[in-house]
Design a protein around this motif. Structure first.
Motif, PDB file in Angstrom:
ATOM      1  N   ARG A 291      35.394  44.021  45.310  1.00 24.83           N
ATOM      2  CA  ARG A 291      34.569  43.398  44.282  1.00 24.83           C
ATOM      3  C   ARG A 291      35.469  42.895  43.156  1.00 24.83           C
ATOM      4  NH1 ARG A 291      29.026  44.609  43.748  1.00 24.83           N
ATOM      5  NH2 ARG A 291      28.202  43.862  41.779  1.00 24.83           N
ATOM      6  N   LEU A 292      35.349  41.604  42.817  1.00 23.75           N
ATOM      7  CA  LEU A 292      36.161  40.969  41.778  1.00 23.75           C
ATOM      8  C   LEU A 292      35.361  40.970  40.481  1.00 23.75           C
ATOM      9  CD1 LEU A 292      37.130  37.903  44.007  1.00 23.75           C
ATOM     10  CD2 LEU A 292      38.635  39.830  43.454  1.00 23.75           C
ATOM     11  N   PRO A 293      35.804  41.740  39.481  1.00 24.68           N
ATOM     12  CA  PRO A 293      34.997  41.895  38.261  1.00 24.68           C
ATOM     13  C   PRO A 293      34.897  40.589  37.455  1.00 24.68           C
ATOM     14  CG  PRO A 293      36.815  43.498  38.342  1.00 24.68           C
ATOM     15  CD  PRO A 293      37.068  42.497  39.413  1.00 24.68           C
ATOM     16  N   GLY A 294      33.680  40.134  37.240  1.00 25.59           N
ATOM     17  CA  GLY A 294      33.441  38.974  36.376  1.00 25.59           C
ATOM     18  C   GLY A 294      34.090  37.689  36.860  1.00 25.59           C
ATOM     19  N   ALA A 295      34.320  37.560  38.156  1.00 20.10           N
ATOM     20  CA  ALA A 295      35.117  36.436  38.664  1.00 20.10           C
ATOM     21  C   ALA A 295      34.334  35.134  38.791  1.00 20.10           C
ATOM     22  CB  ALA A 295      35.742  36.801  40.012  1.00 20.10           C
ATOM     23  N   PHE A 296      33.022  35.170  38.529  1.00 20.30           N
ATOM     24  CA  PHE A 296      32.199  33.958  38.659  1.00 20.30           C
ATOM     25  C   PHE A 296      31.391  33.762  37.384  1.00 20.30           C
ATOM     26  CE2 PHE A 296      28.541  31.427  39.989  1.00 20.30           C
ATOM     27  CZ  PHE A 296      29.136  30.461  40.796  1.00 20.30           C
ATOM     28  N   ARG A 297      31.499  32.556  36.817  1.00 23.90           N
ATOM     29  CA  ARG A 297      30.741  32.252  35.584  1.00 23.90           C
ATOM     30  C   ARG A 297      29.402  31.647  35.965  1.00 23.90           C
ATOM     31  NH1 ARG A 297      34.637  30.761  30.518  1.00 23.90           N
ATOM     32  NH2 ARG A 297      36.192  32.320  31.057  1.00 23.90           N
ATOM     33  N   HIS A 298      28.414  32.489  36.021  1.00 25.64           N
ATOM     34  CA  HIS A 298      27.062  32.078  36.403  1.00 25.64           C
ATOM     35  C   HIS A 298      26.420  31.346  35.228  1.00 25.64           C
ATOM     36  CE1 HIS A 298      22.900  32.451  37.704  1.00 25.64           C
ATOM     37  NE2 HIS A 298      23.317  32.880  38.873  1.00 25.64           N
ATOM     38  N   PRO A 299      25.804  30.195  35.477  1.00 21.71           N
ATOM     39  CA  PRO A 299      25.279  29.395  34.345  1.00 21.71           C
ATOM     40  C   PRO A 299      24.188  30.116  33.549  1.00 21.71           C
ATOM     41  CG  PRO A 299      25.187  28.146  36.419  1.00 21.71           C
ATOM     42  CD  PRO A 299      25.617  29.520  36.764  1.00 21.71           C
ATOM     43  N   ARG A 300      23.417  30.996  34.200  1.00 25.86           N
ATOM     44  CA  ARG A 300      22.356  31.699  33.475  1.00 25.86           C
ATOM     45  C   ARG A 300      22.764  33.111  33.090  1.00 25.86           C
ATOM     46  NH1 ARG A 300      18.546  33.284  36.251  1.00 25.86           N
ATOM     47  NH2 ARG A 300      19.310  32.701  38.309  1.00 25.86           N
ATOM     48  N   LEU A 301      23.566  33.765  33.948  1.00 25.35           N
ATOM     49  CA  LEU A 301      23.830  35.196  33.791  1.00 25.35           C
ATOM     50  C   LEU A 301      25.178  35.505  33.166  1.00 25.35           C
ATOM     51  CD1 LEU A 301      22.425  36.220  37.298  1.00 25.35           C
ATOM     52  CD2 LEU A 301      21.224  36.284  35.095  1.00 25.35           C
ATOM     53  N   GLY A 302      26.005  34.475  32.937  1.00 22.22           N
ATOM     54  CA  GLY A 302      27.342  34.731  32.399  1.00 22.22           C
ATOM     55  C   GLY A 302      28.287  35.208  33.496  1.00 22.22           C
ATOM     56  N   GLU A 303      29.331  35.927  33.091  1.00 24.21           N
ATOM     57  CA  GLU A 303      30.319  36.362  34.086  1.00 24.21           C
ATOM     58  C   GLU A 303      29.739  37.453  34.977  1.00 24.21           C
ATOM     59  OE1 GLU A 303      34.189  37.310  32.563  1.00 24.21           O
ATOM     60  OE2 GLU A 303      34.486  35.288  31.776  1.00 24.21           O
ATOM     61  N   VAL A 304      29.671  37.174  36.258  1.00 25.35           N
ATOM     62  CA  VAL A 304      29.159  38.154  37.224  1.00 25.35           C
ATOM     63  C   VAL A 304      30.262  38.439  38.247  1.00 25.35           C
ATOM     64  CG1 VAL A 304      26.753  37.444  36.927  1.00 25.35           C
ATOM     65  CG2 VAL A 304      28.138  36.369  38.706  1.00 25.35           C
ATOM     66  N   ASP A 305      30.133  39.582  38.924  1.00 23.08           N
ATOM     67  CA  ASP A 305      31.132  39.956  39.928  1.00 23.08           C
ATOM     68  C   ASP A 305      31.012  39.072  41.168  1.00 23.08           C
ATOM     69  OD1 ASP A 305      31.684  41.956  38.142  1.00 23.08           O
ATOM     70  OD2 ASP A 305      30.862  43.582  39.388  1.00 23.08           O
ATOM     71  N   ALA A 306      32.082  39.016  41.923  1.00 23.89           N
ATOM     72  CA  ALA A 306      32.050  38.332  43.222  1.00 23.89           C
ATOM     73  C   ALA A 306      32.659  39.273  44.258  1.00 23.89           C
ATOM     74  CB  ALA A 306      32.837  37.032  43.163  1.00 23.89           C
ATOM     75  N   LEU A 307      32.169  39.145  45.490  1.00 29.39           N
ATOM     76  CA  LEU A 307      32.659  39.985  46.580  1.00 29.39           C
ATOM     77  C   LEU A 307      33.600  39.181  47.467  1.00 29.39           C
ATOM     78  CD1 LEU A 307      29.228  41.543  47.679  1.00 29.39           C
ATOM     79  CD2 LEU A 307      30.821  42.360  45.918  1.00 29.39           C
ATOM     80  N   VAL A 308      34.598  39.870  47.990  1.00 27.68           N
ATOM     81  CA  VAL A 308      35.401  39.316  49.076  1.00 27.68           C
ATOM     82  C   VAL A 308      34.839  39.914  50.359  1.00 27.68           C
ATOM     83  CG1 VAL A 308      37.696  39.106  50.084  1.00 27.68           C
ATOM     84  CG2 VAL A 308      37.427  39.185  47.592  1.00 27.68           C
ATOM     85  N   MET A 309      34.354  39.056  51.274  1.00 31.02           N
ATOM     86  CA  MET A 309      33.751  39.566  52.511  1.00 31.02           C
ATOM     87  C   MET A 309      34.600  39.136  53.703  1.00 31.02           C
ATOM     88  SD  MET A 309      29.637  39.341  51.708  1.00 31.02           S
ATOM     89  CE  MET A 309      29.218  40.648  52.864  1.00 31.02           C
ATOM     90  N   PHE A 310      34.641  39.984  54.716  1.00 30.49           N
ATOM     91  CA  PHE A 310      35.596  39.805  55.824  1.00 30.49           C
ATOM     92  C   PHE A 310      34.965  40.276  57.115  1.00 30.49           C
ATOM     93  CE2 PHE A 310      39.342  40.662  58.400  1.00 30.49           C
ATOM     94  CZ  PHE A 310      40.275  39.725  57.969  1.00 30.49           C
ATOM     95  N   LYS A 311      35.293  39.579  58.207  1.00 28.49           N
ATOM     96  CA  LYS A 311      34.880  40.047  59.536  1.00 28.49           C
ATOM     97  C   LYS A 311      35.988  39.726  60.539  1.00 28.49           C
ATOM     98  CE  LYS A 311      31.363  39.722  63.124  1.00 28.49           C
ATOM     99  NZ  LYS A 311      30.092  39.101  63.586  1.00 28.49           N
ATOM    100  N   THR A 312      36.393  40.718  61.290  1.00 29.28           N
ATOM    101  CA  THR A 312      37.312  40.484  62.401  1.00 29.28           C
ATOM    102  C   THR A 312      36.486  39.949  63.559  1.00 29.28           C
ATOM    103  OG1 THR A 312      38.733  42.278  61.643  1.00 29.28           O
ATOM    104  CG2 THR A 312      38.986  41.592  63.940  1.00 29.28           C
ATOM    105  N   LEU A 313      36.921  38.812  64.119  1.00 26.86           N
ATOM    106  CA  LEU A 313      36.146  38.159  65.189  1.00 26.86           C
ATOM    107  C   LEU A 313      36.691  38.512  66.569  1.00 26.86           C
ATOM    108  CD1 LEU A 313      35.865  34.555  63.654  1.00 26.86           C
ATOM    109  CD2 LEU A 313      34.186  36.412  63.513  1.00 26.86           C
ATOM    110  N   ALA A 314      37.994  38.691  66.662  1.00 24.94           N
ATOM    111  CA  ALA A 314      38.608  38.895  67.986  1.00 24.94           C
ATOM    112  C   ALA A 314      39.747  39.900  67.859  1.00 24.94           C
ATOM    113  CB  ALA A 314      39.177  37.587  68.501  1.00 24.94           C
TER     114      ALA A 314
END
Lengths: 161, 161
Positions: free
Chosen positions: A138-161
């Motif tokens: 989880r990246l703290p405050g990494a996205f500046r949401h136009p209504r909510l201000g700085e919100v967290d963003a997730l790094v999501m990952f999936k191994t496919l093969a």
């Protein structure tokens, strides 16, 4: 039906993307982005772009696929998905996500990563989770949401093969 | 001394970067990368590039600074650092990292993120950790190490302001 993007599709794809970019709640691009810069981001810098069409052939959703990093990290794909508002709630996003994983494998990618999943985008987080992606952090405050201000963003990952 | 990069510095900067890119153990760029592509990656797509010089004015280290994402994520900086092998073990990397944080704040960034810290790069992980960065997550097998095969990479993050 999901098929490869054709340059003639751009006006329809832009009509799907524009309200989502303008809202600025899920992608980091400038909410005031123009058509040319959006095409650059969604098509020209992607390895491939796909569109989903309804039974009349109208484009209702789109995704891009590209390597997330250069050479020594290029086996991990990155993708982005947008479903037109009128087509939501019918599993189109899930279908795009499944298609993108198959397409990624076909192209030799062995994993897929989303770098900036806005934590307040509950529908997105739920969709990627149900497709087997997990949040690796989880990246703290990494996205500046136009209504909510700085919100967290997730790094999501999936191994496919 | 740490100062802004000047275009005339490129041959010296490339001499610092080249062995590190050739080794392919810490950056994802093609180990066969040429001078022009390296300059593109290190200078032309950066917001700023800096160099560290020794007492004779010779360049012994360099870093770049740039926004990690477009507009709504552009308050988070990204940086990359390389210290010439002969200059290691003398705190130059720490000095660059401190300088980059001050420079990032000066430019209005409020956080800094490293997207692909190769987990086997113990010196790097220790240096960023001692500079206040923490690993927010681990990307399984996300880096193809030339000797070790697929190794994990860390996403490291620090809130600056």
């Amino acid at each position: 039906m999901i098929r490869a993007y054709d340059p003639a599709d751009w006006p329809e794809v832009w009509a799907v993307l524009e309200p989502v970019f303008r809202a600025g709640e899920t992608f980091p691009h400038d909410p005031a982005i123009g058509s040319d810069a959006a095409r650059q981001a969604w098509v020209e810098t992607a390895a491939a772009t796909f569109v989903a069409t309804d039974t009349n052939g109208a484009i209702v959703a789109t995704y891009y696929l590209r390597p997330n990093q250069p050479c020594l990290g290029a086996h991990v794909a990155n993708a982005g998905y947008v479903v037109a508002e009128a087509a939501r709630g019918r599993g189109v996003g899930h279908a795009l996500c499944r298609h993108s994983q198959e397409e990624a494998l076909r192209r030799g990618f062995t994993a897929m990563q989303f770098n900036l999943v806005v934590a307040t985008n509950a529908a997105g987080v739920a969709a990627w989770t149900s497709n087997g992606f997990r949040s690796i952090g989880r990246l703290p405050g990494a996205f500046r949401h136009p209504r909510l201000g700085e919100v967290d963003a997730l790094v999501m990952f999936k191994t496919l093969a």
